[in-house]
Motif scaffolding. Sequence first.
Motif, PDB file in Angstrom:
ATOM      1  N   GLY A 184      64.279  27.844  42.323  1.00  0.00           N
ATOM      2  CA  GLY A 184      64.433  28.456  43.639  1.00  0.00           C
ATOM      3  C   GLY A 184      65.400  29.620  43.548  1.00  0.00           C
ATOM      4  N   ILE A 185      64.983  30.778  44.056  1.00  0.00           N
ATOM      5  CA  ILE A 185      65.814  31.977  43.926  1.00  0.00           C
ATOM      6  C   ILE A 185      65.387  33.013  44.970  1.00  0.00           C
ATOM      7  N   GLU A 186      66.331  33.872  45.388  1.00  0.00           N
ATOM      8  CA  GLU A 186      66.005  34.943  46.323  1.00  0.00           C
ATOM      9  C   GLU A 186      65.129  36.002  45.652  1.00  0.00           C
ATOM     10  N   ASN A 187      64.365  36.702  46.469  1.00  0.00           N
ATOM     11  CA  ASN A 187      63.594  37.857  46.023  1.00  0.00           C
ATOM     12  C   ASN A 187      64.456  39.107  46.182  1.00  0.00           C
ATOM     13  N   LYS A 188      64.619  39.839  45.112  1.00  0.00           N
ATOM     14  CA  LYS A 188      65.431  41.065  45.144  1.00  0.00           C
ATOM     15  C   LYS A 188      64.954  42.024  46.235  1.00  0.00           C
ATOM     16  N   TYR A 189      63.650  42.002  46.498  1.00  0.00           N
ATOM     17  CA  TYR A 189      63.064  42.901  47.492  1.00  0.00           C
ATOM     18  C   TYR A 189      62.601  42.158  48.747  1.00  0.00           C
ATOM     19  N   GLY A 190      63.290  41.072  49.078  1.00  0.00           N
ATOM     20  CA  GLY A 190      62.955  40.325  50.287  1.00  0.00           C
ATOM     21  C   GLY A 190      63.061  41.191  51.533  1.00  0.00           C
ATOM     22  N   LEU A 191      62.192  40.929  52.503  1.00  0.00           N
ATOM     23  CA  LEU A 191      62.135  41.762  53.707  1.00  0.00           C
ATOM     24  C   LEU A 191      63.474  41.818  54.432  1.00  0.00           C
ATOM     25  N   LYS A 192      64.204  40.701  54.457  1.00  0.00           N
ATOM     26  CA  LYS A 192      65.479  40.711  55.184  1.00  0.00           C
ATOM     27  C   LYS A 192      66.445  41.738  54.592  1.00  0.00           C
ATOM     28  N   TYR A 193      66.341  41.981  53.278  1.00  0.00           N
ATOM     29  CA  TYR A 193      67.213  42.974  52.653  1.00  0.00           C
ATOM     30  C   TYR A 193      66.827  44.392  53.062  1.00  0.00           C
ATOM     31  N   TRP A 194      65.506  44.653  53.182  1.00  0.00           N
ATOM     32  CA  TRP A 194      65.070  45.967  53.667  1.00  0.00           C
ATOM     33  C   TRP A 194      65.571  46.202  55.092  1.00  0.00           C
ATOM     34  N   CYS A 195      65.723  45.109  55.844  1.00  0.00           N
ATOM     35  CA  CYS A 195      66.201  45.221  57.230  1.00  0.00           C
ATOM     36  C   CYS A 195      67.721  45.356  57.314  1.00  0.00           C
ATOM     37  N   GLY A 196      68.392  45.308  56.149  1.00  0.00           N
ATOM     38  CA  GLY A 196      69.835  45.533  56.128  1.00  0.00           C
ATOM     39  C   GLY A 196      70.683  44.296  55.966  1.00  0.00           C
ATOM     40  N   ALA A 197      70.069  43.108  55.834  1.00  0.00           N
ATOM     41  CA  ALA A 197      70.868  41.894  55.642  1.00  0.00           C
ATOM     42  C   ALA A 197      71.679  42.005  54.357  1.00  0.00           C
ATOM     43  N   ARG A 198      72.871  41.416  54.362  1.00  0.00           N
ATOM     44  CA  ARG A 198      73.727  41.457  53.172  1.00  0.00           C
ATOM     45  C   ARG A 198      73.077  40.684  52.016  1.00  0.00           C
ATOM     46  N   GLU A 199      73.215  41.191  50.814  1.00  0.00           N
ATOM     47  CA  GLU A 199      72.738  40.465  49.632  1.00  0.00           C
ATOM     48  C   GLU A 199      73.482  39.142  49.540  1.00  0.00           C
ATOM     49  N   ASP A 200      72.750  38.053  49.305  1.00  0.00           N
ATOM     50  CA  ASP A 200      73.316  36.711  49.441  1.00  0.00           C
ATOM     51  C   ASP A 200      74.489  36.428  48.512  1.00  0.00           C
ATOM     52  N   HIS A 201      74.572  37.117  47.386  1.00  0.00           N
ATOM     53  CA  HIS A 201      75.576  36.765  46.381  1.00  0.00           C
ATOM     54  C   HIS A 201      76.747  37.733  46.329  1.00  0.00           C
ATOM     55  N   THR A 202      76.507  38.986  46.717  1.00  0.00           N
ATOM     56  CA  THR A 202      77.576  39.977  46.647  1.00  0.00           C
ATOM     57  C   THR A 202      78.105  40.379  48.019  1.00  0.00           C
ATOM     58  N   GLY A 203      77.308  40.133  49.077  1.00  0.00           N
ATOM     59  CA  GLY A 203      77.729  40.506  50.422  1.00  0.00           C
ATOM     60  C   GLY A 203      77.495  41.958  50.762  1.00  0.00           C
ATOM     61  N   TYR A 204      76.864  42.716  49.849  1.00  0.00           N
ATOM     62  CA  TYR A 204      76.610  44.134  50.080  1.00  0.00           C
ATOM     63  C   TYR A 204      75.151  44.348  50.480  1.00  0.00           C
ATOM     64  N   PRO A 205      74.889  45.064  51.581  1.00  0.00           N
ATOM     65  CA  PRO A 205      73.503  45.395  51.912  1.00  0.00           C
ATOM     66  C   PRO A 205      72.887  46.285  50.832  1.00  0.00           C
ATOM     67  N   PHE A 206      71.610  46.088  50.576  1.00  0.00           N
ATOM     68  CA  PHE A 206      70.822  46.916  49.662  1.00  0.00           C
ATOM     69  C   PHE A 206      71.302  46.825  48.208  1.00  0.00           C
ATOM     70  N   GLU A 207      72.054  45.795  47.870  1.00  0.00           N
ATOM     71  CA  GLU A 207      72.571  45.627  46.506  1.00  0.00           C
ATOM     72  C   GLU A 207      71.431  45.463  45.498  1.00  0.00           C
ATOM     73  N   GLY A 208      70.472  44.603  45.803  1.00  0.00           N
ATOM     74  CA  GLY A 208      69.358  44.389  44.882  1.00  0.00           C
ATOM     75  C   GLY A 208      68.535  45.634  44.667  1.00  0.00           C
ATOM     76  N   MET A 209      68.286  46.373  45.731  1.00  0.00           N
ATOM     77  CA  MET A 209      67.498  47.610  45.614  1.00  0.00           C
ATOM     78  C   MET A 209      68.233  48.659  44.792  1.00  0.00           C
ATOM     79  N   ASN A 210      69.550  48.564  44.768  1.00  0.00           N
ATOM     80  CA  ASN A 210      70.363  49.444  43.926  1.00  0.00           C
ATOM     81  C   ASN A 210      70.614  48.829  42.550  1.00  0.00           C
ATOM     82  N   GLN A 211      69.793  47.840  42.209  1.00  0.00           N
ATOM     83  CA  GLN A 211      69.821  47.204  40.892  1.00  0.00           C
ATOM     84  C   GLN A 211      71.193  46.637  40.544  1.00  0.00           C
ATOM     85  N   TYR A 212      71.892  46.137  41.569  1.00  0.00           N
ATOM     86  CA  TYR A 212      73.184  45.471  41.410  1.00  0.00           C
ATOM     87  C   TYR A 212      74.243  46.366  40.760  1.00  0.00           C
ATOM     88  N   THR A 213      74.211  47.638  41.167  1.00  0.00           N
ATOM     89  CA  THR A 213      75.195  48.598  40.636  1.00  0.00           C
ATOM     90  C   THR A 213      76.335  48.856  41.624  1.00  0.00           C
TER      91      THR A 213
END
Length: 568
Positions: A184-213
Amino acid sequence: MYSELIKKLEPKPLFNLKWYKNEDLYSDGDIEDLIIKLIAEHEPEKYSQAILENMCWPTYYHLTHLRKNILNWYPFEKESSVLEIGCGLGAVTNMLCEKCHDVTAVELSKRRATATLLRCRERENLEIIVGNLNDIEFEKKFDYITLIGVLEYQGTYTNTDNPYMDFLMEIKKFLKPNGKLLVGIENKYGLKYWCGAREDHTGYPFEGMNQYTLTNKKVRTFARKELEELVKDSGFKNSFFYYPMPDYKLPTVVYSQKTLPHNENLHNLQPYYIPDKSTLVAGEMEIYKDIIDNNVFEFFANSFLVECSDDDNLGRVTFSRLSTERKDKYQIATVFTDKGEVEKIPLHEKEGAAHIWQNVKNANALVKAGKNVLPLWLRDGKLVSEFMKEELLEDRVLTAFGRKNKFEVYRMFDKVYQDILTSSEHAKAEDNIFYTLKIDEEVNAEKYGPILRIGYIDMILRNAFYINGEIHWFDQEWMLECVPARFVFFRMLFALYQTFFWINKVIPIEEVAQKYDLVTAWNEFGVLENMFSDMVEDRVHLLGSQVYRGQDRKACLGNIEKLLGIKS
């Protein structure tokens, strides 16, 4: 610190500290001490009131029974052995112990492992091992391994050049031939992240889309194709993807690569956002229809549950809907199987047996009344019926709404109302449930219309197929005695308009209510509906859940204005 609690409660599981290095590497902090106290003070899994009285995200997340929904529908073999990697505070462990012969739970943190020990204190088929999985030597292999919310952290806990693949390769060694790994794991490109929700592990919006940089945290989630390739590169020959919604943490419905959503209903999905809505710039629910219509749901699903194995017998369940916001005796998993069957499984076997049997009695009574009802039967405590590919009555009506064909909408409503009217013998006006429950004092036959001796109040559009011009009912869970036929119709109407808001622009609900003489008793119908909900739903749990749920258009617009530097 917890020795007194352990001594007092005398937990039955084995507690293995052989591999513990006297350091807790993962923790939510001191809030875990409060959670352990609540676990000790309450019966296992009876935490709704404790959550409400101590409301914060860690308390809710670790104690809510929604956590079990990630696997409480899964067809574990009864005689199987399970390795649960990263059991946390035991949110899923008790359920695994119920379903399987024996469970071995591994947890990095002694404090968290102690919570699992106390939470599962009556389980004699459980061993809890404290330590890093990479250090532990097991004396046996397992039929199943669960890896729920763990893979993403291996950049921290597996010290190799390719920690994610190497970790999965190591895990595979612990499986029996044709054993199954469940990830079980989050999708890096989950819809909630596109809507601006904070990345579940870092707390930063759009973190996954920025390849965790954006942060230096050694955490990573994956897109669907990435995860599929990772599983394959780790040595697993086959994989099958499930899509728990709103995510794998608190799922209420689980789709799969074989059964995807087909309209925006999504079974009354309610997204949640942690810690708040302060970063949202769009409403998740408004986007699903386009995503589904454009066949890209699998890319945008918020998270994955992946079944991995060398065996090709995967995907035995293709869909599950979890009715777990009800009281225990009414909680049910509705499961579609690869055998072309639909199973209704009581999630509390002893408490739920009577409710399952009530389904059978309701179906039989409707057949006796001359209604078309989907055949069903009991098997191993489950209610089973054939999976039908026919058109749902709800879809038929929605198509008419979409075409703005009011004549067809009303024609279908007339058919439904006629079926309701003839579903039972009629009772005297004075026997009306609204009088016996003292919702209304004055007997008024015109106000309520015909009274059904038995009202099958689940005669809603979603619980019927439309086959060759005839309605065929299924899933009739509930009945009330001496109910107005208009109330049953009111419930159908309310369920439809509450789920599909847009239809109100085609035919306002007030117009429908006027046509079917619902207006004069509308408020009273609402009172009975609330009373019924109180009887069925776990209202304490629902109150706690509402803290994090829902969308807020104002918040989204405000956040957009902040981004643009606009002052309201």
